[in-house]
Scaffold this motif. Structure first.
Motif, PDB file in Angstrom:
ATOM      1  N   GLY A  26     -26.847  -8.381 -17.400  1.00  0.00           N
ATOM      2  CA  GLY A  26     -27.146  -9.272 -16.267  1.00  0.00           C
ATOM      3  C   GLY A  26     -25.995  -9.148 -15.177  1.00  0.00           C
ATOM      4  O   GLY A  26     -25.978 -10.045 -14.144  1.00  0.00           O
ATOM      5  N   VAL A  27     -24.891  -8.703 -15.455  1.00  0.00           N
ATOM      6  CA  VAL A  27     -23.778  -8.739 -14.679  1.00  0.00           C
ATOM      7  C   VAL A  27     -23.714  -7.402 -13.773  1.00  0.00           C
ATOM      8  O   VAL A  27     -23.697  -6.368 -14.329  1.00  0.00           O
ATOM      9  N   GLU A  28     -23.789  -7.450 -12.686  1.00  0.00           N
ATOM     10  CA  GLU A  28     -23.561  -6.476 -11.629  1.00  0.00           C
ATOM     11  C   GLU A  28     -22.267  -6.072 -11.280  1.00  0.00           C
ATOM     12  O   GLU A  28     -21.635  -6.975 -10.684  1.00  0.00           O
ATOM     13  N   VAL A  29     -21.801  -4.915 -11.360  1.00  0.00           N
ATOM     14  CA  VAL A  29     -20.384  -4.404 -10.922  1.00  0.00           C
ATOM     15  C   VAL A  29     -20.278  -3.450  -9.804  1.00  0.00           C
ATOM     16  O   VAL A  29     -20.867  -2.410 -10.140  1.00  0.00           O
ATOM     17  N   SER A  30     -19.665  -3.734  -8.869  1.00  0.00           N
ATOM     18  CA  SER A  30     -19.647  -2.718  -7.597  1.00  0.00           C
ATOM     19  C   SER A  30     -18.365  -2.287  -7.244  1.00  0.00           C
ATOM     20  O   SER A  30     -17.338  -3.240  -6.953  1.00  0.00           O
ATOM     21  N   LYS A  34     -11.976  -0.734  -1.568  1.00  0.00           N
ATOM     22  CA  LYS A  34     -11.515  -1.881  -1.417  1.00  0.00           C
ATOM     23  C   LYS A  34     -11.262  -2.800  -2.323  1.00  0.00           C
ATOM     24  O   LYS A  34     -10.500  -3.876  -2.388  1.00  0.00           O
ATOM     25  N   GLY A  35     -12.047  -2.754  -3.525  1.00  0.00           N
ATOM     26  CA  GLY A  35     -11.971  -3.411  -4.712  1.00  0.00           C
ATOM     27  C   GLY A  35     -13.348  -3.575  -5.617  1.00  0.00           C
ATOM     28  O   GLY A  35     -14.019  -2.691  -5.453  1.00  0.00           O
ATOM     29  N   ILE A  36     -13.465  -4.689  -6.475  1.00  0.00           N
ATOM     30  CA  ILE A  36     -14.458  -4.860  -7.532  1.00  0.00           C
ATOM     31  C   ILE A  36     -15.282  -6.050  -6.943  1.00  0.00           C
ATOM     32  O   ILE A  36     -14.642  -7.213  -6.938  1.00  0.00           O
ATOM     33  N   PHE A  37     -16.406  -5.956  -6.786  1.00  0.00           N
ATOM     34  CA  PHE A  37     -17.303  -7.075  -6.609  1.00  0.00           C
ATOM     35  C   PHE A  37     -18.395  -7.403  -7.830  1.00  0.00           C
ATOM     36  O   PHE A  37     -18.881  -6.280  -8.265  1.00  0.00           O
ATOM     37  N   ILE A  38     -18.058  -8.585  -8.357  1.00  0.00           N
ATOM     38  CA  ILE A  38     -19.115  -8.942  -9.780  1.00  0.00           C
ATOM     39  C   ILE A  38     -19.878  -9.916  -9.071  1.00  0.00           C
ATOM     40  O   ILE A  38     -19.470 -11.066  -8.549  1.00  0.00           O
ATOM     41  N   SER A  39     -21.252  -9.834  -9.472  1.00  0.00           N
ATOM     42  CA  SER A  39     -22.290 -10.753  -9.240  1.00  0.00           C
ATOM     43  C   SER A  39     -23.368 -10.641 -10.254  1.00  0.00           C
ATOM     44  O   SER A  39     -23.439  -9.900 -11.192  1.00  0.00           O
ATOM     45  N   GLN A  40     -24.228 -11.734 -10.225  1.00  0.00           N
ATOM     46  CA  GLN A  40     -25.558 -11.786 -10.862  1.00  0.00           C
ATOM     47  C   GLN A  40     -26.609 -11.981  -9.869  1.00  0.00           C
ATOM     48  O   GLN A  40     -27.512 -12.718 -10.341  1.00  0.00           O
ATOM     49  N   LYS A  41     -26.734 -11.145  -8.962  1.00  0.00           N
ATOM     50  CA  LYS A  41     -27.895 -11.199  -7.988  1.00  0.00           C
ATOM     51  C   LYS A  41     -29.337 -11.008  -8.854  1.00  0.00           C
ATOM     52  O   LYS A  41     -30.152 -11.915  -8.407  1.00  0.00           O
ATOM     53  N   LYS A  42     -29.195  -9.995  -9.420  1.00  0.00           N
ATOM     54  CA  LYS A  42     -30.556  -9.740 -10.186  1.00  0.00           C
ATOM     55  C   LYS A  42     -31.105 -10.642 -11.105  1.00  0.00           C
ATOM     56  O   LYS A  42     -32.285 -11.409 -11.094  1.00  0.00           O
ATOM     57  N   TYR A  43     -29.958 -11.263 -11.737  1.00  0.00           N
ATOM     58  CA  TYR A  43     -30.201 -12.339 -12.882  1.00  0.00           C
ATOM     59  C   TYR A  43     -30.702 -13.709 -12.047  1.00  0.00           C
ATOM     60  O   TYR A  43     -31.787 -14.452 -12.564  1.00  0.00           O
ATOM     61  N   ALA A  44     -30.058 -14.039 -11.023  1.00  0.00           N
ATOM     62  CA  ALA A  44     -30.541 -15.196 -10.377  1.00  0.00           C
ATOM     63  C   ALA A  44     -31.719 -14.954  -9.853  1.00  0.00           C
ATOM     64  O   ALA A  44     -32.599 -16.156  -9.888  1.00  0.00           O
ATOM     65  N   THR A  96     -20.158 -15.498 -13.154  1.00  0.00           N
ATOM     66  CA  THR A  96     -19.799 -15.236 -11.748  1.00  0.00           C
ATOM     67  C   THR A  96     -19.892 -16.195 -10.846  1.00  0.00           C
ATOM     68  O   THR A  96     -19.538 -15.775  -9.785  1.00  0.00           O
ATOM     69  N   ARG A  97     -20.326 -17.616 -11.032  1.00  0.00           N
ATOM     70  CA  ARG A  97     -20.546 -18.563  -9.985  1.00  0.00           C
ATOM     71  C   ARG A  97     -19.531 -19.746 -10.601  1.00  0.00           C
ATOM     72  O   ARG A  97     -20.197 -20.801 -10.903  1.00  0.00           O
ATOM     73  N   PRO A  98     -18.310 -19.857 -10.179  1.00  0.00           N
ATOM     74  CA  PRO A  98     -17.705 -20.897 -10.507  1.00  0.00           C
ATOM     75  C   PRO A  98     -18.215 -22.219  -9.869  1.00  0.00           C
ATOM     76  O   PRO A  98     -17.810 -23.310 -10.048  1.00  0.00           O
ATOM     77  N   ASP A  99     -18.752 -21.850  -8.441  1.00  0.00           N
ATOM     78  CA  ASP A  99     -19.145 -23.039  -7.688  1.00  0.00           C
ATOM     79  C   ASP A  99     -20.252 -23.881  -8.134  1.00  0.00           C
ATOM     80  O   ASP A  99     -20.374 -24.773  -7.745  1.00  0.00           O
ATOM     81  N   ILE A 100     -20.803 -23.438  -9.152  1.00  0.00           N
ATOM     82  CA  ILE A 100     -21.961 -24.155  -9.705  1.00  0.00           C
ATOM     83  C   ILE A 100     -21.574 -24.849 -11.291  1.00  0.00           C
ATOM     84  O   ILE A 100     -22.375 -25.541 -11.809  1.00  0.00           O
ATOM     85  N   GLN A 135     -23.508 -14.336  -3.438  1.00  0.00           N
ATOM     86  CA  GLN A 135     -22.209 -14.686  -3.661  1.00  0.00           C
ATOM     87  C   GLN A 135     -21.796 -14.271  -5.100  1.00  0.00           C
ATOM     88  O   GLN A 135     -22.803 -13.802  -6.054  1.00  0.00           O
ATOM     89  N   GLY A 136     -20.872 -14.106  -5.377  1.00  0.00           N
ATOM     90  CA  GLY A 136     -20.047 -13.409  -6.549  1.00  0.00           C
ATOM     91  C   GLY A 136     -18.466 -13.615  -6.390  1.00  0.00           C
ATOM     92  O   GLY A 136     -17.932 -14.240  -5.614  1.00  0.00           O
ATOM     93  N   LEU A 137     -17.760 -12.781  -7.234  1.00  0.00           N
ATOM     94  CA  LEU A 137     -16.569 -12.640  -7.102  1.00  0.00           C
ATOM     95  C   LEU A 137     -15.970 -11.233  -6.719  1.00  0.00           C
ATOM     96  O   LEU A 137     -16.252 -10.146  -7.079  1.00  0.00           O
ATOM     97  N   PHE A 138     -15.050 -11.271  -5.708  1.00  0.00           N
ATOM     98  CA  PHE A 138     -14.456  -9.735  -5.262  1.00  0.00           C
ATOM     99  C   PHE A 138     -13.021  -9.972  -5.507  1.00  0.00           C
ATOM    100  O   PHE A 138     -12.118 -10.868  -4.921  1.00  0.00           O
ATOM    101  N   TYR A 139     -12.699  -9.047  -6.126  1.00  0.00           N
ATOM    102  CA  TYR A 139     -11.264  -8.631  -6.563  1.00  0.00           C
ATOM    103  C   TYR A 139     -10.829  -7.531  -5.893  1.00  0.00           C
ATOM    104  O   TYR A 139     -11.211  -6.218  -6.021  1.00  0.00           O
ATOM    105  N   THR A 140      -9.767  -7.761  -4.695  1.00  0.00           N
ATOM    106  CA  THR A 140      -9.320  -6.740  -3.996  1.00  0.00           C
ATOM    107  C   THR A 140      -8.019  -6.216  -4.662  1.00  0.00           C
ATOM    108  O   THR A 140      -7.214  -6.997  -5.602  1.00  0.00           O
ATOM    109  N   ARG A 141      -7.486  -4.910  -4.239  1.00  0.00           N
ATOM    110  CA  ARG A 141      -6.152  -4.496  -4.771  1.00  0.00           C
ATOM    111  C   ARG A 141      -5.222  -5.291  -3.775  1.00  0.00           C
ATOM    112  O   ARG A 141      -5.170  -5.528  -2.587  1.00  0.00           O
TER     113      ARG A 141
END
Length: 207
Positions: A26-30, A34-44, A96-100, A135-141
């Motif tokens: 359920g966790v999507e990783v792109s 530029k970096g790594i984006f982690i989200s759960q858009k499909k699961y949401a 992936t959603r610390p805001d909730i 929304q998700g988490l974006f980890y840049t170099r």
């Protein structure tokens, strides 16, 4: 080093290299330059559809400011199985959603005998998620790999037990990597004491 590790693992175990991870439980990783984006858009989207919230009104916050709930809140009783399913689904979304995290933790306190008001709070989180589905988490170099932590608490936010809630979040570089919102195990006698308890939990996590 990484390629050598993969070769050794393939020699030792029966496995296949399928390339960079893009989806896991359920966790999507792109991944990009530029970096790594982690989200759960499909699961949401799946849980929004599961609880018939596709056409709900969107809101800007996951929980009302200074909301106060009780176990014996007014309103009709809600099916505990339905409520547990909703809150459980939202808990998995906090990967992936610390805001909730705070809002989900608030709803989780009333799993055994949920009332209409508790269910309303849980559904509000879904309305917020639908409006912030990307929304998700974006980890840049980055060259700055310092860990930066933040902590806070309320005072006596739980009206049933008079316990406070501690919260913390840690960043490394561009995004959060550790977070928590949890009811304190003891009753603080002042707002200052509640803050010390929260700071202590944050310091332990930092160490």
């Amino acid at each position: 080093m990484f390629e050598e590790f993969k070769k050794n693992m393939i020699k030792e175990f029966e496995m296949t290299d399928i390339g960079e991870m893009s989806y896991f439980l359920g966790v999507e990783v792109s991944q990009s330059e530029k970096g790594i984006f982690i989200s759960q858009k499909k699961y949401a989207k799946e849980i929004i559809r599961k609880f018939n919230m596709n056409n709900c009104k969107l809101i800007a916050t996951p929980v009302e400011v200074r909301v106060k709930l009780r176990r014996d809140s007014p309103g009709i009783s809600i099916d505990p199985t339905l409520y547990k399913s909703l809150v459980g689904s939202l808990r998995y979304l906090t990967i992936t959603r610390p805001d909730i995290v705070f809002a989900v933790g608030l709803g989780r306190r009333y799993m055994e005998e949920p009332r209409q008001e508790h269910f309303k709070v849980a559904k509000r989180i879904l309305r917020y998620v639908r409006g912030s589905i990307d929304q998700g988490l974006f980890y840049t170099r980055c060259t700055d790999s310092r860990s930066v932590g933040y902590t806070d608490s309320d005072y006596g936010g739980d009206l049933d037990e008079r316990k406070s809630t501690s919260g913390y979040m840690f960043n490394i570089g561009s995004a959060a990597f550790s977070w928590s919102s949890k009811k304190q195990s003891i009753v603080a006698l002042s707002s200052c004491e509640a803050e010390y308890i929260a700071a202590s939990a944050c310091a332990c996590q930092a160490i």
